[in-house]
Design a protein around this motif. Structure first.
Motif, PDB file in Angstrom:
ATOM      1  N   PRO A   1     -14.591 -20.062   9.862  1.00 64.14           N
ATOM      2  CA  PRO A   1     -13.719 -20.063  11.034  1.00 64.14           C
ATOM      3  C   PRO A   1     -14.396 -19.373  12.221  1.00 64.14           C
ATOM      4  O   PRO A   1     -15.064 -18.366  12.060  1.00 64.14           O
ATOM      5  CB  PRO A   1     -12.499 -19.271  10.577  1.00 64.14           C
ATOM      6  CG  PRO A   1     -12.541 -19.304   9.094  1.00 64.14           C
ATOM      7  CD  PRO A   1     -13.985 -19.397   8.725  1.00 64.14           C
ATOM      8  N   ILE A   2     -14.205 -19.925  13.392  1.00 65.53           N
ATOM      9  CA  ILE A   2     -14.729 -19.329  14.621  1.00 65.53           C
ATOM     10  C   ILE A   2     -13.786 -18.234  15.107  1.00 65.53           C
ATOM     11  O   ILE A   2     -14.216 -17.190  15.576  1.00 65.53           O
ATOM     12  CB  ILE A   2     -14.914 -20.420  15.698  1.00 65.53           C
ATOM     13  CG1 ILE A   2     -15.979 -21.424  15.220  1.00 65.53           C
ATOM     14  CG2 ILE A   2     -15.283 -19.825  17.048  1.00 65.53           C
ATOM     15  CD1 ILE A   2     -16.056 -22.685  16.053  1.00 65.53           C
TER      16      ILE A   2
ATOM     17  N   ARG B   1     -18.212 -15.134  17.041  1.00 63.97           N
ATOM     18  CA  ARG B   1     -19.282 -15.238  18.036  1.00 63.97           C
ATOM     19  C   ARG B   1     -18.763 -14.697  19.367  1.00 63.97           C
ATOM     20  O   ARG B   1     -17.586 -14.425  19.508  1.00 63.97           O
ATOM     21  CB  ARG B   1     -19.728 -16.686  18.199  1.00 63.97           C
ATOM     22  CG  ARG B   1     -18.621 -17.602  18.703  1.00 63.97           C
ATOM     23  CD  ARG B   1     -18.971 -19.055  18.652  1.00 63.97           C
ATOM     24  NE  ARG B   1     -19.107 -19.440  17.246  1.00 63.97           N
ATOM     25  CZ  ARG B   1     -19.356 -20.666  16.831  1.00 63.97           C
ATOM     26  NH1 ARG B   1     -19.504 -21.627  17.693  1.00 63.97           N
ATOM     27  NH2 ARG B   1     -19.450 -20.940  15.559  1.00 63.97           N
ATOM     28  N   LYS B   2     -19.660 -14.566  20.323  1.00 64.01           N
ATOM     29  CA  LYS B   2     -19.280 -14.091  21.649  1.00 64.01           C
ATOM     30  C   LYS B   2     -18.351 -15.122  22.296  1.00 64.01           C
ATOM     31  O   LYS B   2     -18.597 -16.322  22.213  1.00 64.01           O
ATOM     32  CB  LYS B   2     -20.528 -13.877  22.498  1.00 64.01           C
ATOM     33  CG  LYS B   2     -20.257 -13.363  23.889  1.00 64.01           C
ATOM     34  CD  LYS B   2     -21.530 -13.042  24.627  1.00 64.01           C
ATOM     35  CE  LYS B   2     -22.374 -14.283  24.783  1.00 64.01           C
ATOM     36  NZ  LYS B   2     -23.606 -14.094  25.526  1.00 64.01           N
TER      37      LYS B   2
ATOM     38  N   ILE C   1     -16.739 -11.098  25.512  1.00 56.39           N
ATOM     39  CA  ILE C   1     -16.318 -10.239  24.412  1.00 56.39           C
ATOM     40  C   ILE C   1     -17.205 -10.533  23.209  1.00 56.39           C
ATOM     41  O   ILE C   1     -17.376 -11.683  22.813  1.00 56.39           O
ATOM     42  CB  ILE C   1     -14.834 -10.484  24.066  1.00 56.39           C
ATOM     43  CG1 ILE C   1     -13.969 -10.146  25.296  1.00 56.39           C
ATOM     44  CG2 ILE C   1     -14.414  -9.669  22.854  1.00 56.39           C
ATOM     45  CD1 ILE C   1     -12.520 -10.501  25.143  1.00 56.39           C
ATOM     46  N   LYS C   2     -17.784  -9.476  22.633  1.00 53.80           N
ATOM     47  CA  LYS C   2     -18.672  -9.611  21.481  1.00 53.80           C
ATOM     48  C   LYS C   2     -17.892 -10.077  20.252  1.00 53.80           C
ATOM     49  O   LYS C   2     -16.677  -9.869  20.154  1.00 53.80           O
ATOM     50  CB  LYS C   2     -19.338  -8.273  21.152  1.00 53.80           C
ATOM     51  CG  LYS C   2     -20.278  -7.762  22.217  1.00 53.80           C
ATOM     52  CD  LYS C   2     -21.047  -6.542  21.759  1.00 53.80           C
ATOM     53  CE  LYS C   2     -20.134  -5.343  21.586  1.00 53.80           C
ATOM     54  NZ  LYS C   2     -20.854  -4.096  21.297  1.00 53.80           N
ATOM     55  N   ALA C   3     -18.612 -10.662  19.300  1.00 50.53           N
ATOM     56  CA  ALA C   3     -18.014 -11.017  18.015  1.00 50.53           C
ATOM     57  C   ALA C   3     -17.409  -9.750  17.414  1.00 50.53           C
ATOM     58  O   ALA C   3     -17.960  -8.656  17.555  1.00 50.53           O
ATOM     59  CB  ALA C   3     -19.075 -11.595  17.092  1.00 50.53           C
ATOM     60  N   GLY C   4     -16.275  -9.891  16.752  1.00 50.17           N
ATOM     61  CA  GLY C   4     -15.619  -8.742  16.145  1.00 50.17           C
ATOM     62  C   GLY C   4     -14.120  -8.935  16.068  1.00 50.17           C
ATOM     63  O   GLY C   4     -13.595 -10.009  16.351  1.00 50.17           O
TER      64      GLY C   4
ATOM     65  N   PHE D   1     -16.085 -20.516  24.506  1.00 45.77           N
ATOM     66  CA  PHE D   1     -17.257 -20.226  23.675  1.00 45.77           C
ATOM     67  C   PHE D   1     -18.047 -21.499  23.481  1.00 45.77           C
ATOM     68  O   PHE D   1     -17.573 -22.597  23.750  1.00 45.77           O
ATOM     69  CB  PHE D   1     -16.835 -19.646  22.309  1.00 45.77           C
ATOM     70  CG  PHE D   1     -15.872 -20.515  21.547  1.00 45.77           C
ATOM     71  CD1 PHE D   1     -16.332 -21.507  20.699  1.00 45.77           C
ATOM     72  CD2 PHE D   1     -14.505 -20.326  21.687  1.00 45.77           C
ATOM     73  CE1 PHE D   1     -15.442 -22.304  19.987  1.00 45.77           C
ATOM     74  CE2 PHE D   1     -13.608 -21.125  20.978  1.00 45.77           C
ATOM     75  CZ  PHE D   1     -14.077 -22.118  20.135  1.00 45.77           C
ATOM     76  N   LYS D   2     -19.298 -21.328  23.009  1.00 46.29           N
ATOM     77  CA  LYS D   2     -20.135 -22.485  22.689  1.00 46.29           C
ATOM     78  C   LYS D   2     -19.697 -23.069  21.371  1.00 46.29           C
ATOM     79  O   LYS D   2     -19.630 -22.356  20.368  1.00 46.29           O
ATOM     80  CB  LYS D   2     -21.608 -22.094  22.636  1.00 46.29           C
ATOM     81  CG  LYS D   2     -22.171 -21.758  23.984  1.00 46.29           C
ATOM     82  CD  LYS D   2     -23.655 -21.455  23.886  1.00 46.29           C
ATOM     83  CE  LYS D   2     -24.180 -21.066  25.262  1.00 46.29           C
ATOM     84  NZ  LYS D   2     -25.567 -20.678  25.224  1.00 46.29           N
TER      85      LYS D   2
END
Length: 190
Positions: A56-57, A97-98, A106-109, A188-189
């Motif tokens: 999952p993204i 992902r970012k 926003i960074k991944a997390g 996001f990409k």
């Protein structure tokens, strides 16, 4: 030999008696009035075939309070006050992902989501604080606040509900409850 046979019979009998004892009854909690739910993007992320190694993204964990005939926004959830965007623990969102929300990268997390509902718009808040019960909100941990317009819907939504709709460069996190719906663009990409 008879003694050995008798010992074996007694041992089997003893084993059978002890095997039938049941453990003390354990009291499990009853079903929560606002059950926890999970939302994934892609929406079929949890139903992929064994060979598919994609993950999952985005994942959202949120509790789903029920309308139960009540007027929600402006009454149960006051206008212009921070709301935990659900019930029980704060709603959490995970990005693998970012992403970009509003003008903020926003960074991944994992983060928490809050909202400030108003009559014509909501302010959606992405916050660094996680794993909090109730409205345990610390404004100093906000990463971004984004205003999104309110769409009125004709048929009320009984339980707070969320889903994703596709954008060319990301998704909308669509949130609806009662007669209100909002959409938070997340870029996001793909």
């Amino acid at each position: 030999m008879k003694k050995l046979g008798m010992c074996l019979v007694l041992a089997l009998f003893n084993f059978a008696v002890h095997a039938q004892k049941t453990p003390a009854a354990i009291k499990f909690p009853s079903l929560d009035a606002s059950p926890l739910d999970a939302l994934y993007y892609p929406l079929n992320a949890t139903k992929v075939k064994k060979e598919d190694t994609s993950m999952p993204i985005i994942k959202v964990l949120y509790s789903r309070p029920q309308r139960k005939g009540r007027e929600i926004f402006g009454v149960l959830e006051q206008f212009d006050k921070v709301w935990r965007l659900g019930a029980n623990e704060s709603t959490e969102i995970y990005f693998d992902r970012k992403v970009t929300i509003g003008d903020k990268k926003i960074k991944a997390g994992t983060y928490s989501l809050f909202a400030i509902p108003s009559k014509d718009k909501w302010t959606i808040i992405v916050n660094k604080q996680t794993s909090r019960w109730g409205l345990n909100y610390d404004e100093t941990k906000d990463l971004v606040r984004v205003d999104v317009p309110v769409t009125k819907i004709e048929k009320p939504i009984e339980a707070l509900s969320m889903t994703f709709t596709d954008l060319e460069d990301g998704v909308n996190l669509v949130i609806a409850w009662d007669f209100t719906q909002v959409a938070l663009p997340i870029h996001f990409k793909k």
